[in-house]
Design an enzyme around this catalytic site. Structure first.
Site, PDB file in Angstrom:
ATOM      1  N   TYR A 167      19.945  27.830  -5.650  1.00  0.00           N
ATOM      2  CA  TYR A 167      20.940  27.966  -6.756  1.00  0.00           C
ATOM      3  C   TYR A 167      21.765  26.777  -6.325  1.00  0.00           C
ATOM      4  CZ  TYR A 167      24.692  29.690  -9.719  1.00  0.00           C
ATOM      5  OH  TYR A 167      25.771  29.783 -10.842  1.00  0.00           O
ATOM      6  N   LYS A 174      17.507  27.398  -9.576  1.00  0.00           N
ATOM      7  CA  LYS A 174      18.641  27.258 -10.755  1.00  0.00           C
ATOM      8  C   LYS A 174      19.411  25.953 -10.738  1.00  0.00           C
ATOM      9  CE  LYS A 174      22.454  30.339 -12.540  1.00  0.00           C
ATOM     10  NZ  LYS A 174      23.199  31.543 -12.183  1.00  0.00           N
TER      11      LYS A 174
END
Length: 295
Positions: free
Chosen positions: A138, A166
């Site tokens: 992420y 992400k």
């Protein structure tokens, strides 16, 4: 092209954590999980930023992960946030998630201590090699204070257990570089960028507004996957005001918690230092929700 984490393509929802009188409201949490399953959401992401992970104790963090996995009962994938700016802590949380049956782990880039690119690589290498569940990197430099450069992510993609990214840099160029050079499954980390990122090859979104309207986010994703970009643009612009308010009125998860309260699905309570919207901000949000048809 087949991607490493294709089982997690589509709509993942970054779940809020219902709080009542300073404690997690597990009854309300169960209702939220059932709401997402009924909507057809692909994956639940508890205890991320939206789930107030920075203010939950480690004990409660683990309890929430176990609760969501148990309630999901295999009906929907679960990818909890287990990241940390301490590699040892992230490893402990991730091994716990794996032990209780999570399907993957969402790993925020180490924050505040601002590691070098080598530090990022070594952090994620340890997690990938010592844990058995898929890892989703992420990258959100707006919160972590340091960008993981595309070259670092491309190198990490060579590790078998790094399967997803992400992508929350806000850079279409960075996302394009990663998509072009790897077979990672790329998920948008910003609701409002779902359409443009999917247009260049991303595979879905980890959504905040999905707490409110998962069905509409699924419609947008389906339209892109079907190549119907005219319909996808219609959904993009329908959702845009909601996305704008979730990002623009205050720091996430303040606006979404307020929205959930206004529609009668949450107390709106948060743990300090997160505080509610100001009255004039609530008025703006109420108008947006009313215009959308949620009130």
């Amino acid at each position: 092209m087949t991607t490493k984490g294709e089982a997690f393509a589509g709509l993942s929802v970054a779940l809020t954590t219902p709080i009542t009188n300073g404690e997690v409201d597990y009854d309300k949490f169960g209702e939220q999980i059932e709401f997402q399953i009924a909507a057809g959401t692909n994956c639940l992401c508890p205890v991320g930023t939206t789930g107030e992970s920075p203010t939950l104790s480690h004990e409660v963090h683990e309890r929430v992960i176990a609760f969501v996995v148990e309630k999901a009962a295999g009906r929907i994938k679960v990818m909890p946030g287990t990241g940390s700016n301490s590699t040892a802590e992230a490893l402990r949380l991730t091994k716990f998630a794996e032990r209780v049956g999570a399907d993957a782990a969402l790993q925020v880039a180490p924050y505040y201590n601002k590691p070098t690119q080598k530090g990022f690589y070594e952090h994620f290498r340890v997690l990938a090699e010592e844990c058995g569940i898929p890892q989703c990197i992420y990258n959100i430099p707006g919160r972590t204070a340091k960008n993981m450069e595309p070259e670092t992510i491309i190198r990490l993609a060579e590790l078998e257990n790094i399967k997803l990214v992400k992508e929350a840099t806000g850079s279409l160029d960075q996302a394009s570089q990663i998509i072009a050079a790897t077979n990672l499954t790329v998920l948008s980390g910003d609701d409002s960028l779902t359409l443009p990122l999917m247009a260049v090859g991303a595979h879905g979104v980890v959504s905040v507004v999905g707490n409110l309207v998962p069905g509409d986010m699924l419609q947008l994703i389906a339209a892109v996957n079907e190549g119907d970009f005219a319909r996808a643009r219609e959904w993009h612009y329908k959702l845009f005001a909601l996305c704008r308010d979730m990002l623009g009125l205050a720091t996430n998860p303040i606006p979404v918690k307020s929205a959930m309260q206004l529609v009668g699905r949450d107390s709106g309570e948060m743990l300090l230092p997160m505080t509610p919207l100001e009255p004039h901000e609530v008025d703006v949000l109420r108008k947006t929700l009313t215009a959308y048809g949620l009130l």
